[in-house]
Design an enzyme around this catalytic site. Structure first.
Site, mmCIF file in Angstrom:
data_model
loop_
_atom_site.group_PDB
_atom_site.id
_atom_site.type_symbol
_atom_site.label_atom_id
_atom_site.label_comp_id
_atom_site.label_asym_id
_atom_site.label_seq_id
_atom_site.Cartn_x
_atom_site.Cartn_y
_atom_site.Cartn_z
ATOM 1 N N TYR A 1 -11.639 77.875 -34.335
ATOM 2 C CA TYR A 1 -12.927 78.563 -34.441
ATOM 3 C C TYR A 1 -14.094 77.689 -33.997
ATOM 4 C CZ TYR A 1 -16.739 81.363 -36.371
ATOM 5 O OH TYR A 1 -17.898 82.098 -36.536
ATOM 6 N N SER B 1 -14.350 99.544 -33.797
ATOM 7 C CA SER B 1 -14.487 98.344 -34.619
ATOM 8 C C SER B 1 -15.728 98.436 -35.499
ATOM 9 C CB SER B 1 -14.567 97.098 -33.735
ATOM 10 O OG SER B 1 -15.766 97.110 -32.969
ATOM 11 N N ARG C 1 -7.325 109.767 -30.794
ATOM 12 C CA ARG C 1 -8.226 110.898 -30.972
ATOM 13 C C ARG C 1 -8.886 110.896 -32.339
ATOM 14 N NH1 ARG C 1 -4.760 115.923 -28.239
ATOM 15 N NH2 ARG C 1 -4.814 115.125 -26.085
#
Length: 250
Positions: A34, A143, A167
């Site tokens: 990170y 998201s 969908r």
């Protein structure tokens, strides 16, 4: 692992956490990639050697249950959102300035997502600087960040085209000014965009997927603000393509 319960120091509050999200940044932190080093706490193991641990998690929510010396609040019993490293544990001690009291009626599950993604979404919408009538294309459209961006951009009159795989995700995103694009493959994206645009254009792209999906031939050539609009096989000429790092929709 059972750890000793921490005691708050001067200016700190102790929070008993009840909810923590799992963000891509958390997983990158666990993997050591990170860009922020873990802070390991060493503990003798009784054999003359030391073992250590580090706790992941950058945000969470819970109830304040103790105040350190000289700390005025929030008072014990207050539900707060926490911004700190190490929220994947039961208790955390943090400066009083690192917690945000949460309004009554907001769940811990919602509050634990308050300190990372909303600010990301706000900064993205601010930096792309689109206005009424502009069109924004978003990959990873289902998201958490994309949903927040859609809400904020829509308030500015921006038309949003979130790209999703399923969908049911598209149905959840449908709202005035937003047209979800259900796309099963990268090759299908140009056609979906053409069908949504008719004779319009995309003014900016927020790309959280990368790879082949974000190749210029997929949704047009990305040029910086003030640049030209080169011809592409897909009639999309974004004024700015912003690469991002949040997770793809699941």
């Amino acid at each position: 692992m059972d750890l000793p319960r921490p005691e708050p120091g001067p200016g700190e509050v102790r929070v008993r956490l009840s909810a923590r999200p799992v963000n891509p940044s958390d997983l990158l932190f666990v993997q050591g990639s990170y860009g922020r080093d873990a802070r390991f706490t060493l503990r003798p193991n009784g054999g003359g050697q030391e073992s250590g641990w580090a706790v992941a998690g950058f945000e969470g929510a819970g109830i304040v249950d103790a105040l350190g010396p000289g700390t005025s609040g929030p008072v014990p019993g207050t539900l707060v959102a926490v911004s700190a490293t190490g929220t994947w544990q039961e208790h955390v001690c943090v400066p009083g300035t690192s917690v945000i009291p949460v309004s009554r009626g907001v769940s811990a599950e919602a509050a634990c997502q308050l300190t990372v993604n909303p600010f990301t979404a706000h900064l993205l919408v601010r930096d792309i600087a689109l206005g009424p009538g502009d069109t924004l294309l978003l990959t990873a459209g289902a998201s958490a960040v994309s949903r927040m961006v859609i809400r904020l951009a829509s308030e500015r009159g921006v038309r949003c085209l979130p790209v999703v795989r399923h969908r049911e995700q598209a149905r959840a995103l449908t709202r005035p000014g937003t047209r979800p694009l259900t796309v099963g493959s990268a090759d299908a994206l140009p056609g979906a965009v053409r069908g949504a645009l008719e004779h319009g254009r995309v003014d900016a792209v927020l790309d959280a997927v990368g790879g082949g999906l974000s190749a210029p031939r997929r949704y047009g050539a990305c040029v910086p603000p003030g640049g030209s609009s080169p011809t592409a096989c897909c009639p999309v000429t974004p004024s700015w393509c912003v690469p991002t790092t949040w997770s793809s929709d699941r």
